[in-house]
Design a protein around this motif. Structure first.
Motif, PDB file in Angstrom:
ATOM      1  N   ILE A 132      71.911  12.725  27.416  1.00 42.19           N
ATOM      2  CA  ILE A 132      71.286  13.807  26.663  1.00 42.19           C
ATOM      3  C   ILE A 132      71.727  15.137  27.285  1.00 42.19           C
ATOM      4  CG2 ILE A 132      69.268  12.548  25.813  1.00 42.19           C
ATOM      5  CD1 ILE A 132      67.723  13.470  28.223  1.00 42.19           C
ATOM      6  N   LYS A 133      71.599  16.216  26.520  1.00 39.29           N
ATOM      7  CA  LYS A 133      72.106  17.510  26.972  1.00 39.29           C
ATOM      8  C   LYS A 133      71.215  18.147  28.035  1.00 39.29           C
ATOM      9  CE  LYS A 133      74.513  18.605  22.650  1.00 39.29           C
ATOM     10  NZ  LYS A 133      74.610  19.562  21.500  1.00 39.29           N
ATOM     11  N   GLU A 134      69.907  17.937  27.925  1.00 34.11           N
ATOM     12  CA  GLU A 134      68.983  18.553  28.870  1.00 34.11           C
ATOM     13  C   GLU A 134      67.835  17.610  29.149  1.00 34.11           C
ATOM     14  OE1 GLU A 134      66.383  21.671  27.402  1.00 34.11           O
ATOM     15  OE2 GLU A 134      67.162  21.361  25.381  1.00 34.11           O
ATOM     16  N   ASN A 135      67.231  17.793  30.314  1.00 27.87           N
ATOM     17  CA  ASN A 135      66.071  16.985  30.673  1.00 27.87           C
ATOM     18  C   ASN A 135      64.884  17.393  29.791  1.00 27.87           C
ATOM     19  OD1 ASN A 135      63.796  15.786  32.014  1.00 27.87           O
ATOM     20  ND2 ASN A 135      65.008  15.676  33.886  1.00 27.87           N
ATOM     21  N   PRO A 136      64.277  16.442  29.075  1.00 30.36           N
ATOM     22  CA  PRO A 136      63.196  16.798  28.134  1.00 30.36           C
ATOM     23  C   PRO A 136      61.828  16.981  28.775  1.00 30.36           C
ATOM     24  CG  PRO A 136      63.613  14.449  28.033  1.00 30.36           C
ATOM     25  CD  PRO A 136      64.613  15.010  28.997  1.00 30.36           C
ATOM     26  N   ALA A 144      65.877  12.026  34.298  1.00 34.40           N
ATOM     27  CA  ALA A 144      66.867  12.634  35.191  1.00 34.40           C
ATOM     28  C   ALA A 144      68.181  11.867  35.135  1.00 34.40           C
ATOM     29  CB  ALA A 144      66.328  12.669  36.622  1.00 34.40           C
ATOM     30  N   TRP A 145      68.090  10.557  35.074  1.00 34.95           N
ATOM     31  CA  TRP A 145      69.290   9.721  34.935  1.00 34.95           C
ATOM     32  C   TRP A 145      70.031  10.045  33.638  1.00 34.95           C
ATOM     33  CZ3 TRP A 145      69.562   6.398  30.722  1.00 34.95           C
ATOM     34  CH2 TRP A 145      70.732   5.640  30.621  1.00 34.95           C
ATOM     35  N   ALA A 146      69.297  10.143  32.526  1.00 35.08           N
ATOM     36  CA  ALA A 146      69.923  10.398  31.228  1.00 35.08           C
ATOM     37  C   ALA A 146      70.597  11.768  31.194  1.00 35.08           C
ATOM     38  CB  ALA A 146      68.878  10.298  30.114  1.00 35.08           C
ATOM     39  N   ALA A 147      69.940  12.789  31.780  1.00 33.75           N
ATOM     40  CA  ALA A 147      70.529  14.130  31.794  1.00 33.75           C
ATOM     41  C   ALA A 147      71.729  14.196  32.737  1.00 33.75           C
ATOM     42  CB  ALA A 147      69.470  15.149  32.212  1.00 33.75           C
ATOM     43  N   ARG A 148      71.631  13.543  33.866  1.00 28.10           N
ATOM     44  CA  ARG A 148      72.714  13.567  34.856  1.00 28.10           C
ATOM     45  C   ARG A 148      73.969  12.870  34.337  1.00 28.10           C
ATOM     46  NH1 ARG A 148      70.053  11.235  38.509  1.00 28.10           N
ATOM     47  NH2 ARG A 148      70.843   9.130  38.141  1.00 28.10           N
ATOM     48  N   LEU A 158      64.602  15.105  23.410  1.00 24.26           N
ATOM     49  CA  LEU A 158      64.893  13.685  23.630  1.00 24.26           C
ATOM     50  C   LEU A 158      65.818  13.142  22.560  1.00 24.26           C
ATOM     51  CD1 LEU A 158      64.244  11.239  25.447  1.00 24.26           C
ATOM     52  CD2 LEU A 158      62.251  10.803  23.992  1.00 24.26           C
ATOM     53  N   GLY A 159      65.744  13.708  21.345  1.00 24.55           N
ATOM     54  CA  GLY A 159      66.578  13.220  20.256  1.00 24.55           C
ATOM     55  C   GLY A 159      66.042  11.919  19.681  1.00 24.55           C
ATOM     56  N   GLU A 160      66.794  11.324  18.773  1.00 23.21           N
ATOM     57  CA  GLU A 160      66.326  10.113  18.093  1.00 23.21           C
ATOM     58  C   GLU A 160      66.545   8.879  18.966  1.00 23.21           C
ATOM     59  OE1 GLU A 160      67.079   9.464  14.021  1.00 23.21           O
ATOM     60  OE2 GLU A 160      66.648  11.523  13.435  1.00 23.21           O
ATOM     61  N   ARG A 161      65.738   8.776  19.963  1.00 19.08           N
ATOM     62  CA  ARG A 161      65.735   7.649  20.895  1.00 19.08           C
ATOM     63  C   ARG A 161      64.338   7.571  21.500  1.00 19.08           C
ATOM     64  NH1 ARG A 161      69.328  11.568  22.653  1.00 19.08           N
ATOM     65  NH2 ARG A 161      71.128  10.223  22.343  1.00 19.08           N
ATOM     66  N   ALA A 167      52.619  14.351  26.291  1.00 20.19           N
ATOM     67  CA  ALA A 167      52.125  15.725  26.427  1.00 20.19           C
ATOM     68  C   ALA A 167      53.051  16.597  27.264  1.00 20.19           C
ATOM     69  CB  ALA A 167      50.728  15.721  27.046  1.00 20.19           C
ATOM     70  N   VAL A 168      53.921  15.984  28.077  1.00 15.74           N
ATOM     71  CA  VAL A 168      54.794  16.771  28.955  1.00 15.74           C
ATOM     72  C   VAL A 168      56.274  16.565  28.632  1.00 15.74           C
ATOM     73  CG1 VAL A 168      53.105  16.826  30.813  1.00 15.74           C
ATOM     74  CG2 VAL A 168      54.779  14.969  30.754  1.00 15.74           C
ATOM     75  N   VAL A 169      56.558  15.960  27.483  1.00 16.05           N
ATOM     76  CA  VAL A 169      57.945  15.702  27.081  1.00 16.05           C
ATOM     77  C   VAL A 169      58.265  16.460  25.799  1.00 16.05           C
ATOM     78  CG1 VAL A 169      59.592  13.937  26.310  1.00 16.05           C
ATOM     79  CG2 VAL A 169      58.017  13.433  28.181  1.00 16.05           C
ATOM     80  N   ASP A 170      59.411  17.143  25.783  1.00 22.65           N
ATOM     81  CA  ASP A 170      59.926  17.782  24.567  1.00 22.65           C
ATOM     82  C   ASP A 170      60.622  16.699  23.748  1.00 22.65           C
ATOM     83  OD1 ASP A 170      61.281  19.143  22.587  1.00 22.65           O
ATOM     84  OD2 ASP A 170      62.016  20.738  23.910  1.00 22.65           O
ATOM     85  N   LEU A 171      59.934  16.200  22.727  1.00 24.03           N
ATOM     86  CA  LEU A 171      60.460  15.085  21.948  1.00 24.03           C
ATOM     87  C   LEU A 171      61.688  15.480  21.140  1.00 24.03           C
ATOM     88  CD1 LEU A 171      57.091  13.491  20.766  1.00 24.03           C
ATOM     89  CD2 LEU A 171      58.551  12.785  22.676  1.00 24.03           C
ATOM     90  N   GLN A 172      61.833  16.759  20.800  1.00 20.65           N
ATOM     91  CA  GLN A 172      63.041  17.231  20.117  1.00 20.65           C
ATOM     92  C   GLN A 172      64.242  17.134  21.051  1.00 20.65           C
ATOM     93  OE1 GLN A 172      61.429  17.663  16.523  1.00 20.65           O
ATOM     94  NE2 GLN A 172      63.506  18.393  16.873  1.00 20.65           N
TER      95      GLN A 172
END
Length: 238
Positions: free
Chosen positions: A149-153, A141-145, A106-109, A99-104
């Protein structure tokens, strides 16, 4: 008076320790009184087969109780198979986080959440949601940093709390003793901005009134706002 001596709007002692399991991309040891849950978030570069080619990801959860997390030993579900209760709770955790994550974004993962109950004294599902968010936020935060991924989802925070009618009075954060004898038992999942993600409620005897329901909602929202502060402090420490 509540058996624990707490006031009716008082949470148990709350502790959130982010980064408790350093091998995982995100983790949190959450304690609501004597309920302790270890939550981890694992990054996975694959996506469920039914989502392939759609350009969006997924967040899913698994939940389990250790054999001696309760007063009597329970058999491991790896041997006897998952109960309906376990399936219900892990689906609740997954819904709460999605409910609080932008799944788009996040991409295909996908991100895999594991919630393992070390000690159970009521409210294990709500503690799991609250701690799982911290693990999820740390993982994203780890993935975005690191440029994975390009942005934190993550678009908002989310927490959960149990409430109920104890001796006819609305009370927050029920322990096992209160939960097992409450006149009504409810679980609330609330976002940081105050939106309701899920409400589960049952009268154990006589039906409860609209006024009692509104009182329980108010207690839950205030409690989740307090939990939001604990989550922010835990993530800030990391």
């Amino acid at each position: 008076m509540r058996p624990s001596g707490r006031s009716f709007n008082e949470l148990r002692s709350v502790s959130l320790e982010a980064g408790y399991a350093p091998q995982a991309e995100g983790s949190c040891l959450v304690k609501f009184g004597n309920t302790h849950v270890l939550c981890t978030a694992s990054w996975d570069e694959t996506t469920p087969p039914w989502l392939r080619g759609q350009g969006r990801g997924w967040v899913t959860a698994e939940y389990g109780m250790l054999p001696r997390s309760t007063h009597e030993r329970t058999r491991r579900e790896a041997k006897k198979g998952q109960s309906g209760r376990t399936q219900e709770i892990q689906r609740l955790i997954g819904r709460a986080l999605r409910a609080v994550v932008d799944l788009q974004a996040l991409g295909e993962r996908q991100i895999l959440i594991d919630c393992d109950v070390l000690r159970a004294d009521g409210g294990t599902r709500t503690a799991s949601v609250t701690g799982a968010y911290v693990a999820l936020a740390q993982c994203c935060a780890w993935a975005a940093r690191d440029g994975v991924i390009k942005e934190n989802p993550i678009r908002d925070s989310v927490a959960a709390i149990s409430c109920g009618l104890v001796s006819g009075a609305p009370a927050v954060d029920l322990d096992y003793q209160e939960d097992s004898s409450a006149d009504a038992d409810m679980n609330f999942v609330v976002t940081g901005s105050g939106g309701l993600v899920e409400v589960q409620g049952t009268a154990e005897g006589a039906p409860f009134s609209d006024e009692q329901l509104h009182a329980l909602v108010a207690l839950a929202k205030a409690a989740c706002d307090e939990l939001k502060g604990h989550q922010e402090a835990a993530l800030g420490d990391r």
